[in-house]
Motif scaffolding. Structure first.
Motif, short mmCIF file in Angstrom:
data_model
loop_
_atom_site.label_atom_id
_atom_site.label_comp_id
_atom_site.label_asym_id
_atom_site.label_seq_id
_atom_site.Cartn_x
_atom_site.Cartn_y
_atom_site.Cartn_z
N ARG A 185 -22.13 -10.03 65.16
CA ARG A 185 -21.76 -9.40 63.77
C ARG A 185 -23.23 -9.20 63.27
O ARG A 185 -23.30 -8.39 62.53
CB ARG A 185 -20.95 -10.80 63.28
CG ARG A 185 -20.58 -10.40 61.68
CD ARG A 185 -19.92 -9.26 61.46
NE ARG A 185 -19.51 -8.86 60.31
CZ ARG A 185 -19.03 -7.48 59.82
NH1 ARG A 185 -19.34 -6.64 60.71
NH2 ARG A 185 -18.82 -7.31 58.70
N LYS A 202 -17.59 0.23 48.84
CA LYS A 202 -16.59 1.00 49.64
C LYS A 202 -15.52 1.44 48.69
O LYS A 202 -14.86 0.83 47.69
CB LYS A 202 -15.77 -0.40 50.22
CG LYS A 202 -16.72 -1.01 51.38
CD LYS A 202 -15.97 -1.83 52.33
CE LYS A 202 -16.89 -2.43 53.34
NZ LYS A 202 -16.31 -3.00 54.39
N ASP A 231 -14.09 2.77 62.78
CA ASP A 231 -15.06 2.33 63.64
C ASP A 231 -15.71 3.44 64.45
O ASP A 231 -17.11 3.33 64.51
CB ASP A 231 -14.88 0.93 64.39
CG ASP A 231 -16.00 0.32 64.94
OD1 ASP A 231 -16.63 -0.26 64.30
OD2 ASP A 231 -16.09 0.14 66.22
N THR A 283 -17.34 2.72 58.35
CA THR A 283 -16.90 1.42 58.14
C THR A 283 -17.49 0.96 56.85
O THR A 283 -16.83 0.25 56.01
CB THR A 283 -17.55 0.38 59.28
OG1 THR A 283 -17.01 0.71 60.55
CG2 THR A 283 -17.33 -0.99 58.96
N ILE A 334 -9.92 -1.69 54.79
CA ILE A 334 -8.66 -1.74 55.36
C ILE A 334 -7.83 -2.85 55.08
O ILE A 334 -8.34 -4.10 55.24
CB ILE A 334 -8.97 -1.63 56.94
CG1 ILE A 334 -9.64 -0.31 57.27
CG2 ILE A 334 -7.59 -1.54 57.64
CD1 ILE A 334 -9.96 -0.15 58.78
N ASP A 373 -13.10 -5.13 56.64
CA ASP A 373 -14.00 -4.31 57.20
C ASP A 373 -13.91 -3.91 58.66
O ASP A 373 -13.67 -4.70 59.54
CB ASP A 373 -15.52 -5.12 57.29
CG ASP A 373 -16.64 -4.27 57.69
OD1 ASP A 373 -17.16 -3.33 56.99
OD2 ASP A 373 -17.04 -4.52 59.05
N ALA A 374 -13.79 -2.64 59.07
CA ALA A 374 -13.43 -2.13 60.52
C ALA A 374 -14.45 -2.81 61.39
O ALA A 374 -13.83 -3.10 62.71
CB ALA A 374 -13.30 -0.81 60.53
N GLY A 375 -15.70 -3.05 61.10
CA GLY A 375 -16.71 -3.35 62.12
C GLY A 375 -16.21 -4.97 62.49
O GLY A 375 -16.12 -5.35 63.55
N ALA A 376 -15.84 -5.72 61.34
CA ALA A 376 -15.45 -7.01 61.51
C ALA A 376 -14.21 -7.17 62.27
O ALA A 376 -13.94 -8.11 63.38
CB ALA A 376 -15.48 -7.70 60.40
N LEU A 377 -13.34 -6.10 62.14
CA LEU A 377 -11.96 -6.37 62.69
C LEU A 377 -11.96 -5.86 64.15
O LEU A 377 -11.29 -6.53 65.07
CB LEU A 377 -11.08 -5.33 61.97
CG LEU A 377 -10.45 -5.79 60.61
CD1 LEU A 377 -9.84 -4.47 59.86
CD2 LEU A 377 -9.97 -6.94 60.61
N LEU A 421 -14.69 -6.55 66.23
CA LEU A 421 -15.32 -7.67 66.83
C LEU A 421 -14.27 -8.85 66.65
O LEU A 421 -14.24 -9.58 67.74
CB LEU A 421 -16.59 -8.18 65.94
CG LEU A 421 -17.92 -7.29 66.19
CD1 LEU A 421 -18.90 -7.66 65.21
CD2 LEU A 421 -18.27 -7.40 67.52
#
Lengths: 131, 178
Positions: A13, A28, A57, A62, A67, B162-166, B168
């Motif tokens: 992360r 955002k 992604d 992002t 979402i 957050d798509a990045g977090a999702l 992962l």
């Protein structure tokens, strides 16, 4: 696949976050909301949700996209439903969104700023709007 | 499309969130030829009259959608349990919370497939609201035994919108089932 630990997840992360922080200054602005009521789940909303996450992604947007999931939007007859809110464009509810259409919505609506024809439905039913 | 067990569970987790629970425990245990599922919350609970009606698909509390006349989550579960000869118990106390347990015989032809567990966990963690969700997962045959906590994942990943977090989170959840 080896079992990932929370520490490994934290490292991954942090690696991706460094890349994101540079873009976060704009905030955002775009919201994508997936209807996840009983009707949505039965019609495949989870596939649509995952396809949206994947496409956002992949398009590297992002940092600008939120979402979210919600319950039934009142359009059970055209589930799965996805609401998209992009500044400068009308808030739009898409219906009958499978994984392929979900990817299309991300590419056309979120990236190219064009509506995806053939899947646009009305605002939610009266029982929700009037509450 | 046929329902999977994960679909049932996602519905039930939403019920708990909508009942203003701030602590929800979900367990998915496969052992001794049984699939045992329990969801326990500390939400607003139900009174006796409501409890007697929750298995009626044409009953809903009307809080979420004022004019909606159906509530399908629990009736679907009960129907599936009855088709397979499994067990279903529901207990609730106003102001204290609700415990719902159901069991399917794993080998029964009509037992729904388990479905996409990592996808279920991800979705269950992603609803808006300040709630802790603890998931306990065990599969005797595959020697799987792990727990997940929404707050722990939140602390590591940050925002679940957050798509990045999702992405992962999904990788992490899949790796627990591997």
């Amino acid at each position: 696949m080896a079992k990932m630990t929370l520490d490994q997840l934290r490292k991954l992360r942090e690696e991706t976050k460094g890349e994101m922080t540079r873009r976060e200054t704009e905030g955002k602005e775009i919201q994508v909301i997936v209807g996840m009521g009983t009707c949505g789940i039965a019609a495949g909303a989870k596939d649509a949700f995952e396809a949206i996450v994947k496409a956002v992604d992949e398009h590297k947007i992002t940092a600008n996209v939120v979402i979210r999931q919600t319950g039934c939007m009142g359009l059970c007859h055209v589930e799965p439903t996805v609401e998209v809110i992009v500044p400068g464009m009308p808030a739009t509810i898409y219906g009958k969104v499978d994984a392929a259409i979900a990817a299309d919505i991300v590419r056309k609506h979120l990236v190219d700023r064009k509506l995806v024809s053939g899947h646009i439905y009305d605002r939610p039913a009266i029982d929700i709007v009037n509450k | 499309m046929h329902y999977t067990v994960c679909d049932f569970l996602l519905d039930l987790v939403q019920n708990s969130i909508e009942a203003a629970a701030n602590r929800i425990q979900l367990s998915i245990i496969e052992e001794d030829g049984q699939l045992r599922l329990t969801i326990e919350d500390n939400g607003k609970g139900m009174d006796e009259t409501t409890l007697q009606r929750v298995q009626d698909p044409f009953f809903t509390d009307g809080i979420k959608h004022r004019r909606r006349k159906v509530g399908l989550g629990i009736p679907f579960v009960v129907q599936a349990v009855e088709q397979t000869g499994g067990d279903f118990t529901l207990s609730s106390q106003t102001g204290k919370g609700t415990i719902l347990s159901f069991t399917f015989p794993a080998g029964h032809l009509d037992t729904p497939p388990l479905g996409d567990l990592p996808g279920l966990f991800l979705s269950a963690f992603c609803f808006d609201g300040d709630y802790e969700l603890i998931i306990r997962r065990r599969n005797q045959e595959r020697e799987l035994d792990y727990s997940l906590s929404r707050s722990e994942l939140h602390a590591v990943l940050g925002d679940f919108t957050d798509a990045g977090a999702l992405v992962l989170a999904r990788q992490y959840l899949e790796s627990q089932e591997a």
